[in-house]
Design a protein around this motif. Structure first.
Motif, PDB file in Angstrom:
ATOM      1  N   LYS A  69       0.836  -1.206   0.000  1.00 46.03           N
ATOM      2  CA  LYS A  69       0.000   0.000   0.000  1.00 46.03           C
ATOM      3  C   LYS A  69       0.867   1.250   0.000  1.00 46.03           C
ATOM      4  N   VAL A  70       1.952   1.218   0.792  1.00 42.04           N
ATOM      5  CA  VAL A  70       2.871   2.356   0.808  1.00 42.04           C
ATOM      6  C   VAL A  70       3.435   2.561  -0.592  1.00 42.04           C
ATOM      7  N   PHE A  71       3.851   1.446  -1.201  1.00 45.95           N
ATOM      8  CA  PHE A  71       4.385   1.497  -2.561  1.00 45.95           C
ATOM      9  C   PHE A  71       3.387   2.160  -3.502  1.00 45.95           C
ATOM     10  N   GLN A  72       2.118   1.736  -3.426  1.00 46.36           N
ATOM     11  CA  GLN A  72       1.104   2.278  -4.332  1.00 46.36           C
ATOM     12  C   GLN A  72       0.870   3.765  -4.077  1.00 46.36           C
ATOM     13  N   GLY A  73       0.864   4.163  -2.803  1.00 43.55           N
ATOM     14  CA  GLY A  73       0.684   5.576  -2.478  1.00 43.55           C
ATOM     15  C   GLY A  73       1.819   6.416  -3.020  1.00 43.55           C
ATOM     16  N   ILE A  74       3.060   5.947  -2.790  1.00 47.13           N
ATOM     17  CA  ILE A  74       4.227   6.693  -3.271  1.00 47.13           C
ATOM     18  C   ILE A  74       4.192   6.791  -4.792  1.00 47.13           C
ATOM     19  N   LEU A  75       3.812   5.683  -5.431  1.00 45.88           N
ATOM     20  CA  LEU A  75       3.744   5.674  -6.900  1.00 45.88           C
ATOM     21  C   LEU A  75       2.793   6.756  -7.401  1.00 45.88           C
ATOM     22  N   LEU A  76       1.615   6.853  -6.760  1.00 48.41           N
ATOM     23  CA  LEU A  76       0.645   7.865  -7.190  1.00 48.41           C
ATOM     24  C   LEU A  76       1.234   9.271  -7.037  1.00 48.41           C
ATOM     25  N   PHE A  77       1.950   9.494  -5.933  1.00 52.31           N
ATOM     26  CA  PHE A  77       2.583  10.807  -5.748  1.00 52.31           C
ATOM     27  C   PHE A  77       3.548  11.117  -6.885  1.00 52.31           C
ATOM     28  N   TYR A  78       4.415  10.159  -7.191  1.00 54.81           N
ATOM     29  CA  TYR A  78       5.408  10.422  -8.237  1.00 54.81           C
ATOM     30  C   TYR A  78       4.739  10.600  -9.594  1.00 54.81           C
ATOM     31  N   VAL A  79       3.687   9.830  -9.852  1.00 54.35           N
ATOM     32  CA  VAL A  79       2.984   9.980 -11.128  1.00 54.35           C
ATOM     33  C   VAL A  79       2.434  11.402 -11.251  1.00 54.35           C
ATOM     34  N   LEU A  80       1.785  11.865 -10.174  1.00 53.91           N
ATOM     35  CA  LEU A  80       1.196  13.205 -10.212  1.00 53.91           C
ATOM     36  C   LEU A  80       2.283  14.271 -10.331  1.00 53.91           C
ATOM     37  N   ALA A  81       3.381  14.071  -9.586  1.00 51.46           N
ATOM     38  CA  ALA A  81       4.457  15.060  -9.612  1.00 51.46           C
ATOM     39  C   ALA A  81       5.078  15.141 -10.996  1.00 51.46           C
ATOM     40  N   CYS A  82       5.323  13.972 -11.609  1.00 52.86           N
ATOM     41  CA  CYS A  82       5.935  13.980 -12.935  1.00 52.86           C
ATOM     42  C   CYS A  82       4.981  14.594 -13.953  1.00 52.86           C
ATOM     43  N   ASP A  83       3.688  14.379 -13.755  1.00 51.91           N
ATOM     44  CA  ASP A  83       2.706  14.954 -14.676  1.00 51.91           C
ATOM     45  C   ASP A  83       2.740  16.472 -14.651  1.00 51.91           C
ATOM     46  N   SER A  84       3.119  17.010 -13.502  1.00 51.62           N
ATOM     47  CA  SER A  84       3.208  18.461 -13.396  1.00 51.62           C
ATOM     48  C   SER A  84       4.164  19.024 -14.445  1.00 51.62           C
ATOM     49  N   LEU A  85       5.185  18.225 -14.779  1.00 48.30           N
ATOM     50  CA  LEU A  85       6.190  18.712 -15.728  1.00 48.30           C
ATOM     51  C   LEU A  85       5.683  18.699 -17.172  1.00 48.30           C
ATOM     52  N   ILE A  86       4.511  18.108 -17.389  1.00 43.68           N
ATOM     53  CA  ILE A  86       3.943  18.176 -18.736  1.00 43.68           C
ATOM     54  C   ILE A  86       3.489  19.613 -19.018  1.00 43.68           C
ATOM     55  N   LEU A  87       2.950  20.249 -17.973  1.00 37.75           N
ATOM     56  CA  LEU A  87       2.406  21.597 -18.155  1.00 37.75           C
ATOM     57  C   LEU A  87       3.368  22.697 -17.709  1.00 37.75           C
ATOM     58  N   TYR A  88       4.274  22.333 -16.792  1.00 36.56           N
ATOM     59  CA  TYR A  88       5.162  23.364 -16.241  1.00 36.56           C
ATOM     60  C   TYR A  88       6.614  22.951 -16.437  1.00 36.56           C
ATOM     61  N   ARG A  89       7.495  23.931 -16.332  1.00 36.75           N
ATOM     62  CA  ARG A  89       8.917  23.605 -16.262  1.00 36.75           C
ATOM     63  C   ARG A  89       9.501  24.339 -15.067  1.00 36.75           C
ATOM     64  N   PHE A  90      10.608  23.801 -14.568  1.00 34.37           N
ATOM     65  CA  PHE A  90      11.279  24.481 -13.459  1.00 34.37           C
ATOM     66  C   PHE A  90      12.136  25.605 -13.999  1.00 34.37           C
ATOM     67  N   LYS A  91      12.231  26.653 -13.211  1.00 39.64           N
ATOM     68  CA  LYS A  91      13.053  27.762 -13.639  1.00 39.64           C
ATOM     69  C   LYS A  91      13.776  28.303 -12.424  1.00 39.64           C
ATOM     70  N   LEU A  92      15.036  28.636 -12.597  1.00 38.58           N
ATOM     71  CA  LEU A  92      15.801  29.233 -11.507  1.00 38.58           C
ATOM     72  C   LEU A  92      15.592  30.740 -11.549  1.00 38.58           C
ATOM     73  N   VAL A  93      15.188  31.299 -10.424  1.00 36.08           N
ATOM     74  CA  VAL A  93      15.061  32.750 -10.362  1.00 36.08           C
ATOM     75  C   VAL A  93      16.213  33.274  -9.532  1.00 36.08           C
ATOM     76  N   LEU A  94      16.999  34.180 -10.117  1.00 33.93           N
ATOM     77  CA  LEU A  94      18.153  34.707  -9.387  1.00 33.93           C
ATOM     78  C   LEU A  94      17.696  35.868  -8.513  1.00 33.93           C
ATOM     79  N   PRO A  95      18.306  35.993  -7.351  1.00 27.17           N
ATOM     80  CA  PRO A  95      17.793  36.970  -6.382  1.00 27.17           C
ATOM     81  C   PRO A  95      17.859  38.409  -6.900  1.00 27.17           C
ATOM     82  N   ASN A  96      18.934  38.784  -7.619  1.00 27.22           N
ATOM     83  CA  ASN A  96      19.040  40.195  -8.023  1.00 27.22           C
ATOM     84  C   ASN A  96      17.907  40.588  -8.950  1.00 27.22           C
ATOM     85  N   ARG A  97      17.464  39.617  -9.739  1.00 29.55           N
ATOM     86  CA  ARG A  97      16.382  39.911 -10.666  1.00 29.55           C
ATOM     87  C   ARG A  97      15.085  40.188  -9.889  1.00 29.55           C
ATOM     88  N   GLN A  98      14.940  39.410  -8.823  1.00 30.63           N
ATOM     89  CA  GLN A  98      13.737  39.583  -8.021  1.00 30.63           C
ATOM     90  C   GLN A  98      13.723  40.954  -7.375  1.00 30.63           C
TER      91      GLN A  98
END
Lengths: 305, 363
Positions: free
Chosen positions: B328-357
């Motif tokens: 059950k733990v395995f299945q729960g963790i799997l669902l988390f990773y599936v959802l997390a990886c799916d996030s990258l279909i719509l979004y990408r990670f970006k580094l924001v540098l502090p001076n720009r902020q």
């Protein structure tokens, strides 16, 4: 008279975990986040709470274990739903599935063990007052804490500036962000608060309600807590009423069995769940003129920079 | 420096394809750590979980048997989720289907009823599952009550109802007081596909369901409507698609499939009605639906994979004393990773540098 007293005591005990968990979720939802993982956080809280109390012999440390466990679980949710903008419904379900597994794994070694449950307050004189005394001055610490908790949440939400900001995030995250409030950070804290409460509510079950741990002992209370938040129209005051009503239904069901009512026990046990469905329908139906839910509830927010 | 999400201009198809694989990889990596914490040899544990069940024909049949209800339920759930209707109560619809179908089996027990029994059981189970799913759907459409909460509450009600029947009116008088009905007659039993094995007709039905769903979603207007209502509700309204009607329809179909899966499980591998006929199929099917990308073929593969984790979990428990809850733990963790990886279909990670902020003046 003693029966009335016993019933009121039992109702308060059955209501307390619902009230604590629902209060936490109310704050979470007021910030605009729908965390459906309450059941999962609660059940892990129950296992960790029992483990903590069994290992240390202290109910207080057990409760603390429950709080920490619930908070850690909620952080996973926050990372997913807020950090990665994942669908909140799916993430909440995942949290519950994971929680059920983790709880079984952690609790496996403790099944069959017993602890001394949380003591009830006893003030000579006051507690001895007939009828009133035991009810008002003879509860365990969790019951008093739950009332203080919901009162503080009311005060925080309606009487403080951070409470106003939190509600603003829940109603319109775009405006709150435009005003310069760190929406995601505020929501993370709200989610953690909800997790801490759910963990404590779960820990209440083996620490005060029953003196032992069994797998699946939350039995859907986390979901009922979620329904209670809807029932309360996201207001702490109504939450108290709802939680005690549901506690009463639970106890009615137990006592009816004791009184030998000729209805199979399974039908009585189904009462709280059926009541939840009926209450949800009646409330949603009564609510003409739009929902009272926080406007941004359950929606994804990714700040543009 | 801060890591933030940025919306992609369009969804990344590459990531959509590889993300389930990444998710499985990450889950296995996490499991290695968990096995190590439990004091088990991770390599042996992984072997017991994922390799050993694939090496003999008995286990392979078991995987197909376990995958059958998972795939059938998940196909129904995927239709709901595509239409943005959150049916969480498949477990309850599964149980009610099992109960409704068992009714005929119990009533005809010991009589010389003909071959009509099993088909009638199937029809009743599907109808009962659909009706049970319609309760939350109608509460949602008519009154606006959250279908998530109502469908879930009904799981507990169904569970208690089944418990009542097998402890009360339907209890086998020769059952040594165990809460179970008598073994079903041969005419009320799902036929086996391989003599002496466990593989049964239900697996074929599951494959038909997969094919039917693929045709529905890929080739029909209704399937198109379901996808549009879920993906773009506003556009669907302008297109004249009725979202409420689709909630009713998808709930009914998913309830029927869950109910059918319920009776197939009871009249097939189990052979009688008893409590605990489902090791959480209705909930695991949610994971199957997401891991399979809400796509029929994907769900078939995902269903087989999750069935593997059930069988592997049992083998790991026998061979290495690894607690069953690890599955059950395995299945729960799997669902988390599936959802997390799916996030990258719509979004990408970006580094924001502090001076720009600072330059743009936040706060």
């Amino acid at each position: 008279m003693e029966l009335v007293e016993a019933i009121i005591l039992a109702v308060l005990a059955a209501s307390t975990p619902l009230l604590i968990a629902a209060t936490g979720e109310l704050v979470t939802e007021r910030s605009g986040v729908l965390n459906l993982g309450v059941e999962g956080m609660m059940i892990v809280g129950a296992a960790c709470g029992f483990a903590g109390a069994w290992l240390t012999g202290s109910i207080f440390i057990g409760a603390l274990f429950g709080v920490v466990a619930g908070t850690l679980m909620s952080l996973i949710f926050a990372l997913m739903a807020l950090g990665l903008a994942v669908n909140q419904v799916a993430t909440g379900l995942a949290l519950t599935i994971l929680g059920v597994g983790l709880s079984g794994l952690i609790g496996a070694g403790f099944v069959g063990e017993r602890i001394t449950p949380a003591v009830h307050l006893y003030i000579p004189g006051l507690t001895d007052i007939p009828l009133m005394g035991r009810v008002l001055f003879g509860e365990d610490a969790f019951v008093y804490f739950s009332v203080a908790l919901v009162a503080s949440v009311w005060w925080f939400l309606y009487r403080t500036r951070p409470g106003l900001i939190l509600r603003a995030c829940g109603d319109n995250h775009v405006s709150a962000h435009a005003l310069g409030y760190p929406v995601l950070r505020i929501r993370t804290f709200a989610v953690m608060f909800g997790g801490a409460c759910a963990g404590l509510a779960g820990a209440y079950l083996p620490l005060a309600y029953t003196p032992f741990f069994i797998p699946g002992m939350t039995a859907g209370r986390g979901w009922i807590a979620l329904a209670l938040v809807v029932f309360s129209s996201w207001r702490p005051g109504r939450l108290v009423v709802g939680a005690y009503l549901f506690g009463a239904v639970t106890i009615l069901q137990l006592h009816a069995q004791g009184w030998g009512v000729g209805i199979p026990s399974q039908f009585m046990s189904a009462l709280p769940y059926l009541a939840t469905v009926i209450v949800l329908v009646l409330l949603s139906r009564a609510r003409t003129g739009g929902s009272t839910a926080p406007a941004a509830l359950g929606t994804v927010f990714v700040p543009d920079r | 420096m801060q890591l933030v999400l940025e919306k992609r201009a369009e969804r990344s198809n590459t990531i959509a394809l590889v993300s389930p694989l990444i998710a499985i990889g990450l889950t296995i990596a996490t499991m290695v750590i968990l096995f190590a914490i439990l004091g088990k040899n991770p390599l042996l544990a992984l072997h017991a979980y994922f390799i050993a069940p694939l090496t003999d024909s008995y286990s392979l049949q078991e995987i197909a048997v376990k995958a059958t209800p998972l795939v059938m339920i998940a196909i129904g759930l995927s239709l709901c989720y595509l239409a943005n209707a959150w049916n969480i109560g498949a477990e309850g619809q599964f149980l009610i289907g099992a109960v409704a179908g068992s009714w005929i089996a119990v009533k005809t027990q010991g009589t010389d009823a003909g071959a009509w029994v099993l088909p009638v059981m199937f029809v009743l189970a599907a109808a009962a599952g659909a009706l049970y799913a319609l309760i939350p759907a109608i509460c949602k459409v008519k009154f606006g009550a959250s279908e998530i909460l109502t469908s879930l509450m009904l799981v507990y009600v169904a569970d208690l109802f089944l418990d009542y029947l097998v402890r009360g009116p339907w209890r086998d008088p020769q059952g040594f007081n165990f809460p179970t009905t008598a073994e079903f007659d041969p005419v009320a039993t799902v036929p086996l596909l391989i003599e002496g094995g466990r593989l049964h007709l239900g697996s074929i039905i599951a494959l038909i369901v997969v094919a039917a769903a693929a045709i529905l979603l890929g080739r029909t207007i209704k399937g198109f409507e379901i996808r549009v209502v879920g993906a773009a509700p506003r556009a669907a309204r302008f297109g004249g698609f009725n979202a409420n009607q689709l909630i009713i329809l998808t709930f009914a179909v998913s309830g029927a499939l869950a109910g059918l899966a319920g009776i197939i499980e009871v009249a097939g591998p189990v052979g009688h009605l008893q409590p605990g006929i489902s090791p959480g199929y209705g909930f695991t099917a949610i994971i199957v639906a997401f891991l399979g990308r809400l796509n029929p073929l994907g769900i078939l593969i995902a269903g087989l994979f999750l069935a593997l984790t059930f069988i592997g979990g049992e083998q790991a428990q026998i061979a290495m004393k690894i607690p069953l809850d690890v599955t059950k733990v395995f299945q729960g963790i799997l669902l988390f990773y599936v959802l997390a990886c799916d996030s990258l279909i719509l979004y990408r990670f970006k580094l924001v540098l502090p001076n720009r902020q600072v330059a743009r003046g936040t706060g």
